[in-house]
Design an enzyme around this catalytic site. Sequence first.
Site, PDB file in Angstrom:
ATOM      1  N   ARG A  72       0.828  -1.222   0.000  1.00  0.00           N
ATOM      2  CA  ARG A  72       0.000   0.000   0.000  1.00  0.00           C
ATOM      3  C   ARG A  72       0.858   1.265   0.000  1.00  0.00           C
ATOM      4  NH1 ARG A  72      -2.299   1.388   4.367  1.00  0.00           N
ATOM      5  NH2 ARG A  72      -2.733  -0.724   5.111  1.00  0.00           N
ATOM      6  N   TYR A 105     -16.913  14.722 -16.836  1.00  0.00           N
ATOM      7  CA  TYR A 105     -17.351  13.328 -16.819  1.00  0.00           C
ATOM      8  C   TYR A 105     -18.443  13.185 -15.745  1.00  0.00           C
ATOM      9  CZ  TYR A 105     -17.251   8.404 -15.649  1.00  0.00           C
ATOM     10  OH  TYR A 105     -17.615   7.119 -15.366  1.00  0.00           O
ATOM     11  N   ASP A 142      -8.447  17.553 -16.436  1.00  0.00           N
ATOM     12  CA  ASP A 142      -8.652  16.147 -16.765  1.00  0.00           C
ATOM     13  C   ASP A 142      -8.256  15.988 -18.236  1.00  0.00           C
ATOM     14  OD1 ASP A 142      -9.705  13.670 -17.602  1.00  0.00           O
ATOM     15  OD2 ASP A 142     -11.235  13.703 -16.033  1.00  0.00           O
ATOM     16  N   LYS A 164      -8.854   4.465 -19.910  1.00  0.00           N
ATOM     17  CA  LYS A 164      -9.220   4.814 -21.286  1.00  0.00           C
ATOM     18  C   LYS A 164      -7.995   4.669 -22.197  1.00  0.00           C
ATOM     19  CE  LYS A 164     -12.992   5.724 -19.021  1.00  0.00           C
ATOM     20  NZ  LYS A 164     -13.391   7.037 -18.550  1.00  0.00           N
TER      21      LYS A 164
END
Length: 424
Positions: free
Chosen positions: A76, A130, A195, A220
């Site tokens: 982590r 988005y 973004d 994407k």
Amino acid sequence: MDNEVSITASALSRSRALATEAVHAGRDDLASLGLHAPPLDLSTTYPSYDSRGEAERIDTFATTGARLDGPPVYARLDNPTTARFETALARLEGTDSAVAFASGMAALTAVLLARASMGLRHVVAVRPLYGCSDHLLGAGLLGTEVTWTDPAGISDAIRPDTGLVMVETPANPTLAEIDIRAVAHSCGTVPLLVDNTFATPVLQRPAEHGARIVLHSATKYLGGHGDVMGGVVACDEEFAARLRQVRFATGGVLHPLAGYLLLRGLSTLPVRVRAASASAAELSRRLTADPRISRVHYPKLGGAMVSFEVYGDPHRVIAGVRLITPAVSLGSVDSLIQHPASISHRIVDEGDRQASGVGDRLLRMSVGLEDVEDLWADLCQALSDGSAQPVRRVRSAEPEPAVRSAATEWSERSMSSEPSSAGR
Ligand SMILES: *Cc1c(COP(=O)(O)O)cnc(C)c1O
């Protein structure tokens, strides 16, 4: 002599072209390790016989957020495979650092938490974003307070507790473009987040225009094959350190296999984006000339996304495609089409959706790497099933719907043009 030294120095400091970085960044040490492909490290924990040394390293990480030297203590905190992807993406975006997350939404969450932890919960944002980004900002899930504005209203909307200005350009799904440099100027000292999912660093590097934070849904184009979910933030090292602390404490880490696939995806990013963009530009030209289409949205910047509004029923276009996959998401090697008002932007309040240009007749297509003539043939048959005609289309007595026969034609055509099946 002096001359020679300076030539060498400038040759070394000269930044490499994007296509070169795409295949080499994050892999600089491989030859010295005797490797060609990057290693995939799936360890969740790492052995250490020196717990005093570990204590020191943990203290350093907790107080500074700096990348650990040496092996991670626990997955982590850091992962060497994911770190390669982060290094490569930072190089492509031209930033000091990048920090990867489990998804684009996990990345945005970490940015908002990092700012909120400094008492800066107010965000100024420009629609459209988005759908889920819009929802995360507006629904108050993280205690964020948002002021929606247009680019010209940004400086007036900024308050003393504003921690972030957020824009998307080209925006999802209207492909509206924003002048990043002008907006960065309006932000003053407040960090601007762009973004950059749709443009990718191949077409636009927002940090060069003054954005302090560049966010990607790596799901994407960066992954590019529709088989990996991830998110990443490219930024200066100071903010990256804060993001690592948030990621460690909240746990939205990218799986190392995803890190591996994203690094691999980056190597073909420039060729994929350029090839798909050429097809998208061609489709946008044909759609613009098509009487069934009322409006086409295609960015001046280019790119592989094209959105368009039909005169008729958009749901019938979705039902009519046969080669193009009717599915949300984007940026894969194959083409996808979806109806934003039903899917990607469903979660946005209808009035806000309409006001930001996401109408009920808008369709968003992610253009892949198929032959452009095949894509056009599929779009044409889907559009000509009356789907794009005003509703008064009268069905003939014919039992076979037009879509079915076009689909049959398509599969016959693809079978007959299959050279390998004919040859074997
Ligand atoms: C998909 C998307 C996101 C969210 O990313 P996930 O990886 O799905 O969490 C954020 N921004 C844009 C522009 C997107 O298209």
